[in-house]
Design a protein around this motif. Structure first.
Motif, PDB file in Angstrom:
ATOM      1  N   ALA A   1       0.842  -1.204   0.000  1.00  0.00           N
ATOM      2  CA  ALA A   1       0.000   0.000   0.000  1.00  0.00           C
ATOM      3  C   ALA A   1       0.875   1.252   0.000  1.00  0.00           C
ATOM      4  O   ALA A   1       0.570   2.248  -0.674  1.00  0.00           O
ATOM      5  N   GLU A   2       1.970   1.181   0.740  1.00  0.00           N
ATOM      6  CA  GLU A   2       2.890   2.318   0.817  1.00  0.00           C
ATOM      7  C   GLU A   2       3.449   2.677  -0.563  1.00  0.00           C
ATOM      8  O   GLU A   2       3.678   3.849  -0.867  1.00  0.00           O
ATOM      9  N   TYR A   3       3.652   1.664  -1.407  1.00  0.00           N
ATOM     10  CA  TYR A   3       4.089   1.941  -2.784  1.00  0.00           C
ATOM     11  C   TYR A   3       3.097   2.871  -3.486  1.00  0.00           C
ATOM     12  O   TYR A   3       3.469   3.856  -4.108  1.00  0.00           O
ATOM     13  N   VAL A   4       1.815   2.510  -3.396  1.00  0.00           N
ATOM     14  CA  VAL A   4       0.795   3.296  -4.088  1.00  0.00           C
ATOM     15  C   VAL A   4       0.698   4.691  -3.468  1.00  0.00           C
ATOM     16  O   VAL A   4       0.696   5.710  -4.174  1.00  0.00           O
ATOM     17  N   LEU A   5       0.657   4.730  -2.134  1.00  0.00           N
ATOM     18  CA  LEU A   5       0.523   6.006  -1.433  1.00  0.00           C
ATOM     19  C   LEU A   5       1.719   6.920  -1.729  1.00  0.00           C
ATOM     20  O   LEU A   5       1.556   8.126  -1.927  1.00  0.00           O
ATOM     21  N   SER A   6       2.917   6.331  -1.765  1.00  0.00           N
ATOM     22  CA  SER A   6       4.109   7.166  -1.917  1.00  0.00           C
ATOM     23  C   SER A   6       4.240   7.725  -3.337  1.00  0.00           C
ATOM     24  O   SER A   6       5.021   8.640  -3.580  1.00  0.00           O
ATOM     25  N   GLN A   7       3.457   7.184  -4.253  1.00  0.00           N
ATOM     26  CA  GLN A   7       3.422   7.756  -5.602  1.00  0.00           C
ATOM     27  C   GLN A   7       2.410   8.893  -5.696  1.00  0.00           C
ATOM     28  O   GLN A   7       2.256   9.508  -6.747  1.00  0.00           O
ATOM     29  N   GLY A   8       1.643   9.098  -4.612  1.00  0.00           N
ATOM     30  CA  GLY A   8       0.726  10.232  -4.613  1.00  0.00           C
ATOM     31  C   GLY A   8      -0.737   9.889  -4.681  1.00  0.00           C
ATOM     32  O   GLY A   8      -1.586  10.786  -4.667  1.00  0.00           O
ATOM     33  N   ASN A   9      -1.080   8.622  -4.747  1.00  0.00           N
ATOM     34  CA  ASN A   9      -2.491   8.242  -4.775  1.00  0.00           C
ATOM     35  C   ASN A   9      -2.933   7.822  -3.375  1.00  0.00           C
ATOM     36  O   ASN A   9      -2.530   6.764  -2.882  1.00  0.00           O
ATOM     37  N   PRO A  10      -3.778   8.632  -2.721  1.00  0.00           N
ATOM     38  CA  PRO A  10      -4.172   8.313  -1.338  1.00  0.00           C
ATOM     39  C   PRO A  10      -5.341   7.344  -1.248  1.00  0.00           C
ATOM     40  O   PRO A  10      -5.716   6.944  -0.147  1.00  0.00           O
ATOM     41  N   ASN A  11      -5.910   6.952  -2.407  1.00  0.00           N
ATOM     42  CA  ASN A  11      -7.182   6.221  -2.393  1.00  0.00           C
ATOM     43  C   ASN A  11      -6.991   4.705  -2.401  1.00  0.00           C
ATOM     44  O   ASN A  11      -7.411   4.020  -3.327  1.00  0.00           O
ATOM     45  N   VAL A  12      -6.352   4.220  -1.362  1.00  0.00           N
ATOM     46  CA  VAL A  12      -6.077   2.786  -1.296  1.00  0.00           C
ATOM     47  C   VAL A  12      -7.079   2.111  -0.361  1.00  0.00           C
ATOM     48  O   VAL A  12      -7.338   2.592   0.735  1.00  0.00           O
ATOM     49  N   ILE A  13      -7.613   0.997  -0.834  1.00  0.00           N
ATOM     50  CA  ILE A  13      -8.552   0.176  -0.059  1.00  0.00           C
ATOM     51  C   ILE A  13      -7.950  -1.220   0.016  1.00  0.00           C
ATOM     52  O   ILE A  13      -7.644  -1.822  -1.010  1.00  0.00           O
TER      53      ILE A  13
END
Lengths: 359, 359, 359, 359
Positions: B240-252
């Motif tokens: 999840a941190e991979y996705v978040l650290s690219q700038g997308n906060p919308n992780v489920i």
């Protein structure tokens, strides 16, 4: 495929199954026993080339059958892979890798000779790579490992030098005559990595990255396919089947440990993979005791165990100064440790009737 | 980070560790005990934004320390993920999904209301999809699931309709007003799938396909990230941190069962994921009892258990005629079974103080 | 039982199997397919009362068959347990436990009503036990748990008060009218524990302590049989079969978590056990979320999930001062936490159509 | 022991921990870092002889600490076993077994020489046992295995001949001069089995049968302690600690495979146990590839791998006619296969610098 009916199923249930099979172009043969009825479905291989029992038909047929009323379970008779199976291809596959440092100019993976593949986990600097390559070549390694594209569990970890790393690997190859194995992580990188590498490596996290398997399957490069960290032998051979079915016959399996409850080692190496894969498949299989244990002090014993059990090669992480490695230092051998391992490995190979190619 | 020295280590060993730390720009604080010395390394967060204890430095530092002479073990104090952690972001994240069939025009995932996402495992035909969508919408599902790109363990299995499947999903959305969730399997497909989908799904086999995580992280689309089949909570949150650290906060996050020794179910659902992830992270978490069990007769009870334990949504496979499904028929509910489940799910949601959005 | 021959087996191989079966008093029925031959062995139940397909004969017959030349595999059709199976005994078993605090004087485990069993992990002092018993009784627990003989992973851990602990439990029973469940660890202790306990508990480490199973099977006391920490459903039901086959029908299964790779929880609770055991067996099944998670903050949510999935009772560790517990303090609820849980548990029970007996 | 406080904990939380420790007779040493405070608890060894960090105090102290407010986690520094640890006892333990067929009259387990222990899984008849014993002795086995009391997963399986089996083993010993190893399953049988056996075996299901461990610990007989099927190394060494702490120093560990998700083998042998246990403990360790694989065709390769990795002995099932074995026929070698294995095993032993005692 065999359909086992419940002991209290009705005649209608049995009829339903037979009709269902007929609609799929198959015939069921019921055997009525004292306790229950079983229905044999021995379909022929269909036009798509899919393995027997699947016959070009829907591979989820079994699951669908299992959900019909009165059905207790469905037992699969045939293996779900074909091209990877020993039954389909009884002779051992030998994968040839052009390797200048060997007198013959080529290394045969999967034959009588055991091979040493060694090098750093990750290409860090020219000096680190060249020092390591020189040292491992001197001891008899003929294939150089080194990651340019690296998977990292953390997004903050080192992910490799990319194409610069590939260029350094090419330089080491030119200098020391070793073939090069390196990882490819995504389909769009396959052409680039193919330019530089002699063997493509598919990492454990990508064993079921099907589009990547398709992409390397469309090349003719040797592919080392690492076992997924919780993959069964069957799933692993199905992943190999992806590559084979795209037309690339040069698949080499690599046991690198599986995930269990044990915490003292990074993974649990499944040494039975070597003799068991030899029975199930014609493909060569190699051993990665560095990933397989995560502990430098276990790499030597597990290398020897792998050879005793039948591995075709070792893939070992070596670093001139493991304490400063950017990745996986704890599982990298020092140059001295590697030097000690080589004669031990050769002694065990001889003890089990195999040679050891050192160039 | 805490370095535990062996009880019989020498003063030189301790000095070596302190020097090593100093060379990394860190300071070690030794505590000399009756039995052994421990060295605290309480580094500050570095410029890269990596989590504390890593401080922009090499995340393999711990492993390297562990291989120094005299070191018994290295204990990590901080969690290796930051953006995904509850500590860093104490408030719950709510992911909003535009959904025409809901009066407000948007569904909030991660709030008090539980959501039903339902539909076929795989889009097979227009009729199959529209029939299913109509039926599940009627019962109160507000998000439509359906695979257009499908991973298949066997290369001979059905791999989905591709863009044609996406177009059918778009048609169902237009007709019934449901938001659409569908899987994306490779970075190059991300733009295409983004055109049609409201939520991108990353499947269990791709949880550590880092280039794919990067790619979806560069969009702003909601991303459902399924737990890898043998992933720890920590690895899952690092993905999840991979996705978040690219700038997308919308992780489920999505719990879909893990691999264990048990053979009677396809996977073992780890229901403790719901309350535990709530403590570790601010991200919403949903439940996939279809994949999680592989058995239609367990989907209902495991749906109710998931709600009781705190899931934010259910993701359920439904098929108008599961016996003829091209994929995963055995775990798909019939339309009747889905109809029965909905009021039960709502009753359990009410019992634990939650509402249930049905549009 | 079905014998699957290799596709390339010889006629002699088939003859050998048929002769082998004949020598065992069985008849094989070959079906010759396009690809391979399968041989059905549908034996009748023999005089020993063993389950069908085994027929009083050697249960390792399948393994022996599998090692004959030309045999690919042997598929078992029938379940290896009989008395524990739903097929053999279609009606639910209800285990009755005399309990003074309930108006009827007896508690029925396995019926519509959910039961709360609570108390300390281990009996430590009279005050600790009486305080806990009074508190949990007040909230509606009707059965009191508490260990007098305790397994400890370390020989230096607390192993319980022994008979003194049993006496304290008897005192609590006399005072509060609750039935008492406590563990028995070795055959020679069975008579002693039977004197004091209403329900005997077999711990996870003893699930396959066959002499202990025999010993409790020779009593008529209700037996709670915990699932082994890596036991399959089949092995668990075979352990129940040991008790049942000695003549004690009062077996209650208890899911307490299994061992997986996940480290954040002590065990991974397999919530699917509740609906799945209900399909496989007629025996009641209860839930131990304290052992199942090892974390106090997860006990509440996992209790609710267990009820939603169909458990017949909860078995929960409660301690008046968990920080000072001699054992398993981290997973014990405080009295306040227990008080909060009870109405939540009852609400979920009602939501799934069940009552909750509180005396 | 180290207590890691949450980054946002209050001063009161820290005080509470310090007071709690003081009440346990311990002192905490706080280190205040930029991010968080850690508290070192470096207790001295207490009077009970329990290992350091436990100090004769409650081993659940850590868990209790973990549940105090403001505590993030508790890290254990010392190993929980002492007598079994290499740190406490740096020299290798050698277990001597009187064995008439060896010229010295005694076999040393744990020294340079590898030992072969072989025989049937279960004693079935005098003829079966004597034939097997004669054959394996002839090839160089010096210890005879054979079960008289047998655990059986099914209550309908063969549970051994009991004392009659022990008498047959004694007869074989008298005839062939081999030492005898056989299983003991319950404390009350220990005196009886001690009369007949030279080595007591504790089976995998009984690794945590603590009363049995106590009972064999009160003898001076060598004890082979099999690893539990899902036991960690730590739990295994703690089970050994039970025997050692009762006064019996003659403990031999036995790796026999662990339970994983893989279905193609009965268990997954953890070959890393051999080098890793050697680092953690001074106790000898042996290998059981018959149980470890469940497949006769894997026993040879896994025997060689075990020797290469450092096992002190092999424990192998051999049967004159495996197809008719009453138990575990599929994993028993034929006499011919055993004859082939012996020279291979000796060659690998030589290759790793070890001898092989054959009498």
């Amino acid at each position: 495929m065999i359909v086992v009916m419940r002991s209290n199923c009705s005649d209608e249930n049995i009829e339903h199954v037979l009709t269902f099979l007929k609609n799929q172009g198959l015939t069921g043969h019921p055997s009525v026993g004292a306790e229950r009825t079983i229905i044999g479905v021995l379909g022929s291989v269909g036009p798509s080339g899919a393995p027997g029992g699947l016959g070009g038909i829907n591979p989820t047929l079994g699951e669908n059958l299992e959900s019909l009323p009165g059905v207790e379970s469905v037992l699969r008779v045939s293996k779900p892979y074909k091209l990877a199976s020993r039954e389909f291809h009884p002779e051992d596959t030998i994968v040839d890798v052009p390797t200048a440092c060997v007198s013959e100019g080529v290394v045969h993976i999967g034959g009588n000779a055991v091979i040493m593949m060694a090098g750093p986990c990750t290409v860090e600097t020219e000096k680190q790579l060249m020092t390591t390559a020189e040292a491992v070549r001197k001891e008899g390694a003929v294939i150089l490992r080194g990651g340019a594209f690296k998977p990292s569990t953390s997004p903050y970890g080192f992910r490799g030098l990319g194409e610069d790393g590939l260029k350094l690997l090419a330089k080491a190859r030119a200098t020391f005559g070793m073939a090069v194995i390196t990882e490819v992580m995504t389909p769009t990188d396959v052409p680039l990595v193919c330019e530089y590498a002699d063997i493509l490596q598919i990492g454990t996290r990508n064993m079921q990255n099907y589009m990547l398997l398709d992409a390397v399957g469309r090349t003719q490069k040797p592919v080392v396919l690492k076992r997924g960290m919780s993959a069964t032998f069957e799933e692993w051979l199905l992943a190999a089947e992806y590559v084979l079915s795209q037309g690339n016959p040069n698949v080499i399996l690599c046991e690198r440990g599986i995930r269990t409850f044990e915490k003292a080692t990074r993974n649990t190496m499944d040494i039975s993979a070597f003799p068991l894969i030899e029975r199930l498949s014609h493909l060569p299989i190699i051993s990665d005791p560095s990933q397989g244990t995560g502990r430098r002090d276990l790499v030597g014993p597990m290398s020897l165990a792998s050879i005793a059990a039948g591995t075709d090669a070792l893939l070992i992480e070596v670093h001139p100064n493991p304490d400063e490695a950017l990745k996986d230092g704890a599982q990298s051998l020092t140059l001295d440790q590697f030097q000690s391992l080589m004669p031990e490995a050769q002694a065990v190979a001889r003890a089990v009737g195999r040679t050891f190619i050192t160039g």
